[in-house]
Design a protein around this motif. Structure first.
Motif, PDB file in Angstrom:
ATOM      1  N   ARG A   1       0.835  -1.198   0.000  1.00 37.04           N
ATOM      2  CA  ARG A   1       0.000   0.000   0.000  1.00 37.04           C
ATOM      3  C   ARG A   1       0.869   1.247   0.000  1.00 37.04           C
ATOM      4  O   ARG A   1       0.435   2.320  -0.403  1.00 37.04           O
ATOM      5  CB  ARG A   1      -0.914  -0.028   1.240  1.00 37.04           C
ATOM      6  CG  ARG A   1      -1.871   1.150   1.370  1.00 37.04           C
ATOM      7  CD  ARG A   1      -3.261   0.817   0.889  1.00 37.04           C
ATOM      8  NE  ARG A   1      -4.088   1.997   0.735  1.00 37.04           N
ATOM      9  CZ  ARG A   1      -5.135   2.313   1.486  1.00 37.04           C
ATOM     10  NH1 ARG A   1      -5.509   1.521   2.463  1.00 37.04           N
ATOM     11  NH2 ARG A   1      -5.830   3.393   1.245  1.00 37.04           N
ATOM     12  N   GLY A   2       2.104   1.101   0.485  1.00 40.22           N
ATOM     13  CA  GLY A   2       3.022   2.238   0.550  1.00 40.22           C
ATOM     14  C   GLY A   2       3.472   2.563   1.956  1.00 40.22           C
ATOM     15  O   GLY A   2       4.369   3.385   2.162  1.00 40.22           O
ATOM     16  N   LEU A   3       2.822   1.914   2.943  1.00 38.72           N
ATOM     17  CA  LEU A   3       3.214   2.171   4.329  1.00 38.72           C
ATOM     18  C   LEU A   3       4.648   1.685   4.552  1.00 38.72           C
ATOM     19  O   LEU A   3       5.077   0.685   3.978  1.00 38.72           O
ATOM     20  CB  LEU A   3       2.237   1.482   5.288  1.00 38.72           C
ATOM     21  CG  LEU A   3       0.813   2.058   5.244  1.00 38.72           C
ATOM     22  CD1 LEU A   3      -0.161   1.144   5.981  1.00 38.72           C
ATOM     23  CD2 LEU A   3       0.791   3.466   5.845  1.00 38.72           C
ATOM     24  N   ARG A   4       5.361   2.401   5.377  1.00 35.92           N
ATOM     25  CA  ARG A   4       6.773   2.103   5.637  1.00 35.92           C
ATOM     26  C   ARG A   4       6.899   1.420   6.991  1.00 35.92           C
ATOM     27  O   ARG A   4       6.368   1.890   7.992  1.00 35.92           O
ATOM     28  CB  ARG A   4       7.557   3.419   5.619  1.00 35.92           C
ATOM     29  CG  ARG A   4       9.053   3.281   5.753  1.00 35.92           C
ATOM     30  CD  ARG A   4       9.732   4.615   5.451  1.00 35.92           C
ATOM     31  NE  ARG A   4       9.332   5.656   6.397  1.00 35.92           N
ATOM     32  CZ  ARG A   4       9.410   6.972   6.155  1.00 35.92           C
ATOM     33  NH1 ARG A   4       9.861   7.423   4.994  1.00 35.92           N
ATOM     34  NH2 ARG A   4       9.038   7.848   7.066  1.00 35.92           N
TER      35      ARG A   4
ATOM     36  N   TRP B   1      13.434   6.114   9.180  1.00 35.59           N
ATOM     37  CA  TRP B   1      14.292   5.985   8.007  1.00 35.59           C
ATOM     38  C   TRP B   1      13.532   6.418   6.755  1.00 35.59           C
ATOM     39  O   TRP B   1      12.328   6.646   6.786  1.00 35.59           O
ATOM     40  CB  TRP B   1      14.791   4.534   7.848  1.00 35.59           C
ATOM     41  CG  TRP B   1      13.727   3.478   7.659  1.00 35.59           C
ATOM     42  CD1 TRP B   1      12.700   3.192   8.529  1.00 35.59           C
ATOM     43  CD2 TRP B   1      13.549   2.612   6.534  1.00 35.59           C
ATOM     44  NE1 TRP B   1      11.919   2.181   8.023  1.00 35.59           N
ATOM     45  CE2 TRP B   1      12.422   1.795   6.787  1.00 35.59           C
ATOM     46  CE3 TRP B   1      14.248   2.422   5.345  1.00 35.59           C
ATOM     47  CZ2 TRP B   1      11.965   0.829   5.902  1.00 35.59           C
ATOM     48  CZ3 TRP B   1      13.786   1.445   4.468  1.00 35.59           C
ATOM     49  CH2 TRP B   1      12.670   0.665   4.739  1.00 35.59           C
ATOM     50  N   GLY B   2      14.250   6.547   5.662  1.00 40.37           N
ATOM     51  CA  GLY B   2      13.617   6.901   4.397  1.00 40.37           C
ATOM     52  C   GLY B   2      13.911   5.847   3.352  1.00 40.37           C
ATOM     53  O   GLY B   2      14.900   5.121   3.461  1.00 40.37           O
ATOM     54  N   ARG B   3      13.013   5.741   2.384  1.00 41.22           N
ATOM     55  CA  ARG B   3      13.231   4.814   1.274  1.00 41.22           C
ATOM     56  C   ARG B   3      13.437   5.639   0.009  1.00 41.22           C
ATOM     57  O   ARG B   3      12.839   6.702  -0.147  1.00 41.22           O
ATOM     58  CB  ARG B   3      11.998   3.904   1.090  1.00 41.22           C
ATOM     59  CG  ARG B   3      11.660   3.075   2.312  1.00 41.22           C
ATOM     60  CD  ARG B   3      10.291   2.408   2.183  1.00 41.22           C
ATOM     61  NE  ARG B   3       9.220   3.382   2.069  1.00 41.22           N
ATOM     62  CZ  ARG B   3       7.920   3.066   2.124  1.00 41.22           C
ATOM     63  NH1 ARG B   3       7.542   1.812   2.286  1.00 41.22           N
ATOM     64  NH2 ARG B   3       7.008   4.007   2.018  1.00 41.22           N
TER      65      ARG B   3
ATOM     66  N   SER C   1       9.462   9.442  -2.390  1.00 38.25           N
ATOM     67  CA  SER C   1       8.913  10.605  -3.103  1.00 38.25           C
ATOM     68  C   SER C   1       7.872  10.186  -4.144  1.00 38.25           C
ATOM     69  O   SER C   1       7.121  11.020  -4.647  1.00 38.25           O
ATOM     70  CB  SER C   1      10.023  11.418  -3.768  1.00 38.25           C
ATOM     71  OG  SER C   1      10.658  10.642  -4.748  1.00 38.25           O
ATOM     72  N   TRP C   2       7.816   8.889  -4.454  1.00 34.25           N
ATOM     73  CA  TRP C   2       6.798   8.397  -5.391  1.00 34.25           C
ATOM     74  C   TRP C   2       5.557   7.914  -4.651  1.00 34.25           C
ATOM     75  O   TRP C   2       4.540   7.554  -5.255  1.00 34.25           O
ATOM     76  CB  TRP C   2       7.368   7.262  -6.257  1.00 34.25           C
ATOM     77  CG  TRP C   2       8.493   7.772  -7.097  1.00 34.25           C
ATOM     78  CD1 TRP C   2       9.822   7.566  -6.906  1.00 34.25           C
ATOM     79  CD2 TRP C   2       8.384   8.653  -8.227  1.00 34.25           C
ATOM     80  NE1 TRP C   2      10.550   8.242  -7.854  1.00 34.25           N
ATOM     81  CE2 TRP C   2       9.696   8.912  -8.675  1.00 34.25           C
ATOM     82  CE3 TRP C   2       7.311   9.238  -8.900  1.00 34.25           C
ATOM     83  CZ2 TRP C   2       9.956   9.732  -9.776  1.00 34.25           C
ATOM     84  CZ3 TRP C   2       7.578  10.055  -9.992  1.00 34.25           C
ATOM     85  CH2 TRP C   2       8.890  10.289 -10.414  1.00 34.25           C
TER      86      TRP C   2
END
Ligand SMILES: Nc1ncnc2c1ncn2[C@@H]1O[C@H](COP(=O)(O)OP(=O)(O)O)[C@@H](O)[C@H]1O
Ligand SMILES: [Mg+2]
Length: 152
Positions: free
Chosen positions: A28-31, A140-142, A146-147
């Motif tokens: 879904r996009g959840l991190r 953290w970031g993936r 940004s997409w």
């Protein structure tokens, strides 16, 4: 970024669908911010489900959630609580929409395979129960963020 607590309940573990369920939140996009395998103690179960003390299903709910190891996960993202709840589907699996986790994997309310916090305040409380001081949670970031998140 809003966070929510997800639990793969004992039926999800016993049926071997735990990672299939987790992957739906991830897709879904959840991190993912935290992940644990643990056996819920009686005390933890009663604290986590405190709002249901006194209801007729409470004892069954506690014995269900403590009956085998479970996976606890923290996911974060835009409106993470609502995003996770819509991905999970309604509490009663036979009334949950097809395409949701409960709508695809469950039939009975007492065997509905997944838990998700119902508000940001509940999420904060529940994350505290399962992840204590938060030292095992990651900020953290993936590369792909940004997409998924327009403003990242
Ligand atoms: N009437 C019921 N009979 C048996 N179990 C129930 C019943 N209502 C709720 N439960 C169990 O208690 C859990 C917590 O209930 P609730 O917070 O209302 O739902 P949700 O998990 O969708 O937030 C449910 O996921 C389900 O496992
Ligand atoms: Mg609830």
């Amino acid at each position: 970024m809003e966070r929510t607590l997800i639990l793969i309940k004992p039926d999800g573990m016993q049926r071997g669908i735990s990672f299939e369920i987790l992957s739906r939140f991830e897709r879904r996009g959840l991190r993912l911010a935290g992940l644990r395998l643990l056996q819920v103690s009686q005390d933890m179960a009663e604290t986590h489900y405190g709002e249901h003390i006194g209801k007729p299903f409470f004892e069954g709910l506690v014995s269900y959630i403590t009956s085998s190891p479970i996976i606890a996960a923290v996911f974060e993202g835009t409106d993470a609580v609502t995003a996770a709840r819509t991905t999970m589907g309604g509490t009663k699996p036979t009334e949950a929409n097809p395409g949701t986790i409960r709508g695809d994997f469950g039939l009975e309310i007492g065997r509905n395979v997944v838990h998700g916090s119902d508000s940001p305040e509940s999420a904060e409380r529940e994350i505290g129960i399962f992840f204590g001081d938060g030292s095992s949670l990651y900020d953290w970031g993936r590369d792909v963020d940004s997409w998924i998140f327009e403003d990242e």
